[in-house]
Design a protein around this motif. Structure first.
Motif, short mmCIF file in Angstrom:
data_model
loop_
_atom_site.label_atom_id
_atom_site.label_comp_id
_atom_site.label_asym_id
_atom_site.label_seq_id
_atom_site.Cartn_x
_atom_site.Cartn_y
_atom_site.Cartn_z
N SER A 62 0.81 -1.29 -0.17
CA SER A 62 0.18 -0.04 0.03
C SER A 62 1.01 1.23 -0.05
N SER A 63 1.96 1.23 0.95
CA SER A 63 2.68 2.36 0.99
C SER A 63 3.85 2.44 -0.34
N PHE A 64 4.17 1.11 -0.85
CA PHE A 64 5.54 1.11 -1.67
C PHE A 64 5.06 0.23 -2.82
N PRO A 65 4.03 0.68 -3.72
CA PRO A 65 3.31 -0.34 -4.61
C PRO A 65 4.51 -0.68 -5.61
N TYR A 66 5.43 -0.30 -5.75
CA TYR A 66 6.61 -0.30 -6.85
C TYR A 66 7.59 -1.12 -6.22
N LEU A 67 7.46 -1.19 -4.85
CA LEU A 67 8.80 -1.96 -4.21
C LEU A 67 9.16 -3.31 -4.60
N LYS A 68 10.39 -3.59 -4.76
CA LYS A 68 10.88 -4.92 -5.05
C LYS A 68 11.22 -5.61 -3.68
N PHE A 69 10.23 -6.58 -3.29
CA PHE A 69 10.74 -7.41 -2.14
C PHE A 69 10.05 -8.71 -2.13
N ARG A 70 10.29 -9.39 -1.04
CA ARG A 70 9.88 -10.76 -0.76
C ARG A 70 9.90 -10.94 0.82
N ILE A 71 8.57 -11.91 1.19
CA ILE A 71 8.66 -11.91 2.53
C ILE A 71 8.84 -13.36 2.99
N TYR A 72 9.45 -13.57 3.84
CA TYR A 72 10.06 -14.90 4.33
C TYR A 72 9.51 -15.53 5.68
N PRO A 73 8.94 -16.56 5.99
CA PRO A 73 8.26 -16.81 7.07
C PRO A 73 9.34 -17.46 8.13
N TYR A 74 9.26 -16.96 9.27
CA TYR A 74 10.25 -17.64 10.11
C TYR A 74 9.54 -18.20 11.45
N ASP A 75 10.22 -19.40 11.64
CA ASP A 75 9.54 -20.32 12.53
C ASP A 75 10.05 -19.99 14.00
N VAL A 76 9.36 -19.44 14.83
CA VAL A 76 9.79 -19.07 16.10
C VAL A 76 9.90 -20.22 17.12
N ALA A 77 9.25 -21.23 16.47
CA ALA A 77 9.24 -22.43 17.56
C ALA A 77 10.91 -22.98 17.62
N ALA A 78 11.64 -22.72 16.64
CA ALA A 78 12.92 -23.34 16.59
C ALA A 78 13.66 -22.43 17.42
N ILE A 79 13.34 -21.20 17.72
CA ILE A 79 14.58 -20.59 18.49
C ILE A 79 14.08 -20.13 19.80
N SER A 80 12.53 -20.21 20.10
CA SER A 80 11.98 -19.78 21.42
C SER A 80 12.45 -20.35 22.39
N GLY A 81 12.78 -21.59 22.47
CA GLY A 81 13.52 -22.51 23.53
C GLY A 81 15.03 -22.11 24.16
N LEU A 82 15.46 -21.28 22.95
CA LEU A 82 17.19 -21.01 23.16
C LEU A 82 16.89 -19.50 23.75
N ILE A 83 15.94 -18.74 23.83
CA ILE A 83 15.89 -17.40 24.31
C ILE A 83 15.94 -17.21 25.70
N SER A 84 17.08 -16.65 26.52
CA SER A 84 17.11 -16.32 27.70
C SER A 84 16.76 -15.09 27.87
N THR A 85 16.07 -14.68 28.95
CA THR A 85 15.63 -13.40 29.45
C THR A 85 16.52 -12.44 29.42
N SER A 86 16.45 -11.20 29.17
CA SER A 86 17.38 -10.18 29.10
C SER A 86 17.12 -9.02 29.90
N ILE A 87 17.86 -7.87 30.08
CA ILE A 87 17.39 -6.89 30.79
C ILE A 87 16.35 -6.00 30.17
N ARG A 88 15.74 -6.45 29.07
CA ARG A 88 14.85 -5.39 28.47
C ARG A 88 13.96 -6.65 27.61
N SER A 89 12.44 -6.64 27.92
CA SER A 89 11.77 -7.51 27.58
C SER A 89 11.85 -7.40 25.83
#
Length: 341
Positions: free
Chosen positions: A103-130
Motif C-alpha cells: 500500500s505504501s510502496f506499490p513499486y517496491l521490489k521485495f519478498r517476505i520470508y516466514p520465520y519459525d519462532v518455535a525453533a528459537i523460542s526454547g533458546l532465548i534467555s530473559t534479558s535486561i529489556r523484554s
C-alpha cells in the motif's frame, strides 16, 4: 451545529478505523534510478540479481511504523532506488504486513520470508529489556538459512533507524576473503560489561575472546551489518551462535539479548566500517531511554538503539531533539490526514 455534529461523527469513524483496522500509512513517492544505474531487466529475477542492492529486515506489527520509515529513507537517499531489493523476515501476520508494504510502496521490489519462532523460542534467555527477548530479534542469526541460497551479500538493518546517505556505499564495503561480516566497531566501549562475572571467571570461556582473532575484540552493534551469506553458510556460523545460546541456558554468561553470541563468534574478526554508518544509541540506555546527542563526526545513518523509540516519544509528547530528524520519514497517517482524505 450540524457541521459540528458531522465533524464529531467523522472523528469517531477515524478512531473506529484505527482500532478495528490498525495503523494506516500514506503512500510514499516513487523514486527513480539515476542514468548511470544498471538496469534489472527481468523483474522475475530481482530476488537473486547480482545488480541489485539487497537489504534484509525483520517485519512485525510492533515496529512496523519504524520499518516503513527505514524503507522510505533507504529509497529516498539512494542513487539507484529501483535496484534495491528488500528481504523481509516475519513470524506472523504475513499477509497483513505485506499489504501494508504494498500500500505504501506499490513499486517496491521485495519478498517476505516466514520465520519459525518455535525453533528459537526454547533458546532465548530473559534479558535486561523484554523487547530484546522477541524471537524475531534473533532472526538475524538465521538469515543465511532463511534467505535464498543465490544471495551472496546482504545489508541487515534494524527497524529503529534511518539512512541519510546512499546505501550502495554501505553495500559495497570491502570485506576480505576470510571475513564474514562488516560493521562499525567501537573499541572504546567497555567490552567486559557485555558478559557476566561467571563468564570472565571461567578461563575456558573467557579465553574464547583471545584466540583465533585477527585483532583485539571490540564491541559492534548488530543492527547494521553487511553479511557475506555464502561465507556464513560455508563456516556454519548459525550453529556456532546457537552453541553459545545453548550454553547460556545452562550457565548465565550474558544479559543482553541476541548481541553477546555475535560478539563471541565475530568480535575481532569483522571488517570495520566507518562510524558514520551507525550513529547508534539515540534511544538512550536499556532502562530509561533518555535523550542522547550524536557522536562526533559525519552521519550517514541514525540509529535509535536503546529503549527510547522516536515514534513512541513523539506520540507521548516527549520527543528528544534528534527525534525531529526521524519525523520526515514517518508515513503514519494522522487523524487529520484521514479526515482530509
Amino acid at each position: 451545529m450540524h457541521s459540528t455534529y458531522l465533524l464529531a461523527l467523522t472523528i469517531l469513524a477515524v478512531f473506529t478505523v484505527s482500532f478495528a483496522g490498525g495503523e494506516r500509512f500514506k503512500e510514499a513517492p516513487k523514486f527513480f534510478n539515476s542514468p548511470e544505474c544498471l538496469t534489472i531487466e527481468n523483474d522475475d529475477d530481482f530476488v537473486c540479481s547480482d545488480k541489485a542492492i539487497h537489504v534484509a529486515m525483520t517485519l512485525d506489527a510492533a515496529y512496523l511504523r519504524g520499518s516503513m520509515a527505514v524503507i522510505l529513507s533507504v529509497l529516498q537517499h539512494s542513487s539507484c532506488p529501483q535496484n534495491i531489493v528488500f528481504h523481509f523476515v516475519t513470524s506472523k501476520q504475513t499477509h497483513r504486513l505485506q499489504n501494508y508494504v504494498v500500500s505504501s510502496f506499490p513499486y517496491l521490489k521485495f519478498r517476505i520470508y516466514p520465520y519459525d519462532v518455535a525453533a528459537i523460542s526454547g533458546l532465548i534467555s530473559t534479558s535486561i529489556r523484554s523487547a530484546l527477548d522477541s524471537p524475531l530479534n534473533y532472526a538475524r542469526n538465521y538469515l543465511a538459512d532463511i534467505l535464498p541460497t543465490c544471495l551472496s551479500r546482504v545489508v541487515y538493518l534494524d527497524s529503529d533507524l534511518i539512512l541519510v546517505d546512499d546505501i550502495s556505499k554501505l553495500f559495497s564495503t570491502h570485506i576480505p576473503s576470510d571475513v564474514v561480516l562488516a560493521a562499525p566497531e567501537y573499541c572504546n566501549a567497555n567490552f567486559t560489561t557485555y558478559f557476566t562475572p561467571t563468564f570472565w571467571s571461567n578461563p575456558s570461556l573467557s579465553i574464547t575472546l583471545s584466540i583465533n582473532r585477527r585483532r583485539p575484540p571490540c564491541y559492534f552493534n548488530t543492527g547494521v551489518m553487511v553479511i557475506e551469506l555464502k561465507k556464513w553458510r560455508e563456516g556454519d556460523y548459525t550453529r556456532k551462535i546457537i552453541e553459545w545460546m545453548e550454553l547460556q541456558k545452562r550457565i548465565r554468561i550474558y544479559e543482553l539479548g541476541s548481541l553477546p553470541p555475535f560478539l563471541l563468534v565475530f568480535a575481532g574478526n569483522i571488517a570495520p566500517v566507518d562510524h558514520r554508518w551507525n550513529q547508534h544509541g539515540l534511544g538512550g540506555d536499556n532502562f530509561r531511554g533518555l535523550c542522547r546527542d550524536l557522536h562526533p563526526g559525519p552521519v550517514s545513518l541514525l540509529h535509535w538503539s536503546g529503549k527510547g523509540k522516536p515514534w513512541v516519544r513523539l506520540d507521548d509528547g516527549r520527543p528528544c531533539p534528534l527525534d525531529a530528524l526521524w519525523v520526515p520519514y514517518d508515513l503514519l497517517e494522522s487523524q487529520f490526514d484521514l479526515i482530509e482524505s
